[in-house]
Write an enzyme that holds these catalytic residues in place. Structure first.
Site, PDB file in Angstrom:
ATOM      1  N   CYS A 130       0.826  -1.212   0.000  1.00 28.37           N
ATOM      2  CA  CYS A 130       0.000   0.000   0.000  1.00 28.37           C
ATOM      3  C   CYS A 130       0.864   1.267   0.000  1.00 28.37           C
ATOM      4  O   CYS A 130       0.712   2.141  -0.861  1.00 28.37           O
ATOM      5  CB  CYS A 130      -0.954  -0.019   1.187  1.00 28.37           C
ATOM      6  SG  CYS A 130      -0.182  -0.484   2.755  1.00 28.37           S
TER       7      CYS A 130
HETATM    8  N1  LIG Z   1      -3.870  -3.974   5.521  1.00 32.24           N
HETATM    9  C1  LIG Z   1      -3.358  -3.302   4.503  1.00 32.24           C
HETATM   10  O1  LIG Z   1      -3.478  -2.079   4.406  1.00 32.24           O
HETATM   11  C2  LIG Z   1      -2.628  -4.011   3.411  1.00 32.24           C
HETATM   12  C3  LIG Z   1      -2.368  -3.330   2.213  1.00 32.24           C
HETATM   13  C4  LIG Z   1      -1.659  -3.989   1.200  1.00 32.24           C
HETATM   14  C5  LIG Z   1      -1.221  -5.283   1.392  1.00 32.24           C
HETATM   15  N2  LIG Z   1      -1.477  -5.894   2.579  1.00 32.24           N
HETATM   16  C6  LIG Z   1      -0.994  -7.258   2.755  1.00 32.24           C
HETATM   17  O2  LIG Z   1      -2.114  -8.117   2.603  1.00 32.24           O
HETATM   18  C7  LIG Z   1      -1.988  -9.239   3.454  1.00 32.24           C
HETATM   19  C8  LIG Z   1      -3.225  -9.321   4.350  1.00 32.24           C
HETATM   20  O3  LIG Z   1      -3.278  -8.138   5.124  1.00 32.24           O
HETATM   21  P1  LIG Z   1      -4.512  -7.812   6.069  1.00 32.24           P
HETATM   22  O4  LIG Z   1      -4.297  -6.450   6.576  1.00 32.24           O
HETATM   23  O5  LIG Z   1      -5.793  -8.166   5.413  1.00 32.24           O
HETATM   24  O6  LIG Z   1      -4.217  -8.837   7.252  1.00 32.24           O
HETATM   25  P2  LIG Z   1      -5.183  -9.280   8.430  1.00 32.24           P
HETATM   26  O7  LIG Z   1      -6.306  -8.309   8.551  1.00 32.24           O
HETATM   27  O8  LIG Z   1      -4.337  -9.507   9.628  1.00 32.24           O
HETATM   28  O9  LIG Z   1      -5.775 -10.658   7.911  1.00 32.24           O
HETATM   29  C9  LIG Z   1      -4.962 -11.791   7.766  1.00 32.24           C
HETATM   30  C10 LIG Z   1      -5.810 -12.957   7.292  1.00 32.24           C
HETATM   31  O10 LIG Z   1      -4.998 -14.111   7.230  1.00 32.24           O
HETATM   32  C11 LIG Z   1      -5.558 -15.170   8.008  1.00 32.24           C
HETATM   33  N3  LIG Z   1      -4.437 -15.823   8.684  1.00 32.24           N
HETATM   34  C12 LIG Z   1      -3.594 -15.279   9.598  1.00 32.24           C
HETATM   35  N4  LIG Z   1      -2.636 -16.164   9.945  1.00 32.24           N
HETATM   36  C13 LIG Z   1      -2.889 -17.287   9.233  1.00 32.24           C
HETATM   37  C14 LIG Z   1      -2.260 -18.567   9.151  1.00 32.24           C
HETATM   38  N5  LIG Z   1      -1.178 -18.872   9.911  1.00 32.24           N
HETATM   39  N6  LIG Z   1      -2.762 -19.491   8.296  1.00 32.24           N
HETATM   40  C15 LIG Z   1      -3.874 -19.210   7.560  1.00 32.24           C
HETATM   41  N7  LIG Z   1      -4.526 -18.013   7.616  1.00 32.24           N
HETATM   42  C16 LIG Z   1      -4.028 -17.077   8.430  1.00 32.24           C
HETATM   43  C17 LIG Z   1      -6.521 -14.499   8.964  1.00 32.24           C
HETATM   44  O11 LIG Z   1      -7.715 -15.265   9.157  1.00 32.24           O
HETATM   45  P3  LIG Z   1      -7.904 -16.405  10.225  1.00 32.24           P
HETATM   46  O12 LIG Z   1      -6.998 -16.058  11.390  1.00 32.24           O
HETATM   47  O13 LIG Z   1      -9.351 -16.370  10.548  1.00 32.24           O
HETATM   48  O14 LIG Z   1      -7.489 -17.637   9.503  1.00 32.24           O
HETATM   49  C18 LIG Z   1      -6.972 -13.276   8.182  1.00 32.24           C
HETATM   50  O15 LIG Z   1      -8.066 -13.584   7.359  1.00 32.24           O
HETATM   51  C19 LIG Z   1      -0.679  -9.018   4.242  1.00 32.24           C
HETATM   52  O16 LIG Z   1       0.353  -9.738   3.658  1.00 32.24           O
HETATM   53  C20 LIG Z   1      -0.443  -7.527   4.124  1.00 32.24           C
HETATM   54  O17 LIG Z   1       0.931  -7.205   4.197  1.00 32.24           O
HETATM   55  C21 LIG Z   1      -2.189  -5.312   3.570  1.00 32.24           C
END
Ligand SMILES: NC(=O)c1ccc[n+]([C@@H]2O[C@H](COP(=O)([O-])OP(=O)(O)OC[C@H]3O[C@@H](n4cnc5c(N)ncnc54)[C@H](OP(=O)(O)O)[C@@H]3O)[C@@H](O)[C@H]2O)c1
Length: 317
Positions: free
Chosen positions: A135
């Site tokens: 982002c």
């Molecule tokens: N947030 C942002 O602004 C943003 C922007 C660009 C890119 N990203 C990238 O996008 C990705 C997701 O970000 P996010 O902010 O959506 O993260 P998040 O809100 O923390 O969500 C992470 C997701 O992954 C699942 N998860 C966590 N640990 C896991 C594991 N060990 N095995 C399987 N599932 C697991 C969680 O669901 P459960 O625990 O229910 O399985 C949850 O659905 C990251 O790599 C981040 O760097 C984020």
């Protein structure tokens, strides 16, 4: 184009995952194959996420089960470091499944397409493996790219993100108590988006990330010395030439504000100005980290890869 592609989403509970569910629901050519979450497994999507009117239940799918489902597209929206298990088994058991990874895990892998469409859509090789940009990295690159031939290194970028950028796993960076009346500088050296932008633009940048108490949105300030004098008119020209045909990059002469851009699918670049007799430039960008910084960009990439209109399913004007 009259076709439907099935999409499996791993990490569907998260901040970016829930935005992706909304976008998939509103996309005429995409149909949800599965939504995987360990925590929400068994719950219906509408019950667990009342704002999203979608049939189906969350499932807790292991990498081999994801590969067995063999959707046309698999989106990985997992924390950094977890994609490989899914990618390896999909490569083996269901290689025709397109993968879009939102994490940083494949952004440095030359075999993967780095999908920042406004800057990379013409350089695409195979679009079967797509690394979605970070982002902050999107905000930086959109601001810097039109000046790339005249900036001297390093380019300095200061970013402030809303705390949804830190995901849902509890940490000081998304702890409302730590952030109350506060702003948190972190990772002063070598932030992954610093390396990502330096690598993509092939010019060193220095990045100072911060997180603040608002939920979503990024404010990015980019400053650089220039190798040649340029005027404000030339700056205007450069940004308009780069983005006038781009519906998801808006330009404005004033400095763009986070709250004006939140919940919108575009980024805004603006407020550019030169000082020091035309040899120093400042430019600002803002975007919604969960949309153009993540989910919207993923859908843009899927649209390009599947032959849909690039903006199919993406609200825009
Ligand atoms: N947030 C942002 O602004 C943003 C922007 C660009 C890119 N990203 C990238 O996008 C990705 C997701 O970000 P996010 O902010 O959506 O993260 P998040 O809100 O923390 O969500 C992470 C997701 O992954 C699942 N998860 C966590 N640990 C896991 C594991 N060990 N095995 C399987 N599932 C697991 C969680 O669901 P459960 O625990 O229910 O399985 C949850 O659905 C990251 O790599 C981040 O760097 C984020």
């Amino acid at each position: 184009m009259n076709k439907t592609m099935t999409v499996g989403l791993v990490g569907a509970r998260g901040h970016t995952g829930s935005e992706l569910l909304r976008l998939i629901k509103n996309h005429a050519g995409l149909e949800l194959a599965f939504a995987s979450s360990r925590e929400l497994a068994g719950q219906s999507i509408t019950t667990a996420m009342p704002g999203i009117d979608m049939r189906g239940k969350f499932e807790d799918l292991q990498p081999d089960q994801v590969a067995e489902c063999a959707p046309d597209i698999c989106i990985l929206a997992l924390p950094n470091g977890l994609a490989k298990d899914f990618v390896d088994i999909i490569d083996k058991k269901s290689p025709r499944t397109m993968i879009v990874d939102l994490s940083a895990d494949y952004r440095f892998d030359p075999a993967w397409h780095y999908g920042l469409p406004e800057l990379t859509r013409l350089s695409s090789k195979s679009l079967q493996r797509i690394a979605n940009p970070g982002c902050y990295a999107t905000a930086m690159q959109l601001a810097i790219a039109p000046l790339l031939d005249v900036v001297t290194e390093p380019v300095h970028c200061m970013g402030i993100s809303g705390y949804s950028g830190a995901g849902t796993t509890p940490s000081p960076k998304n702890d409302p108590e730590v952030l109350r009346d506060n702003i948190l500088p972190y990772a002063p050296f070598g932030h992954i988006h610093e390396r990502e932008v330096s690598n993509q633009l092939n010019t060193p940048i220095r990045f100072m990330p911060h997180v603040a108490s608002f939920f979503r949105g990024i404010s990015m300030t980019v400053c650089a010395s220039l190798s040649t004098k340029i005027s404000n008119d030339e700056l205007d020209d450069r940004y308009h030439r780069a983005y006038d045909g781009e519906p998801l990059v808006k330009l404005q002469s004033d400095i763009p504000h986070v709250r004006d851009n939140v919940n919108f699918h575009h980024a805004t670049v603006g407020g550019w100005a030169v000082a020091d007799n035309g040899q120093y430039v400042v430019v600002y960008s803002t975007l919604d980290n969960l949309l153009k910084g993540a989910a919207t960009q993923a859908i843009q990439n899927i649209n390009l890869a599947c032959g849909f209109h690039e903006l199919e399913g993406i609200p825009h004007d």
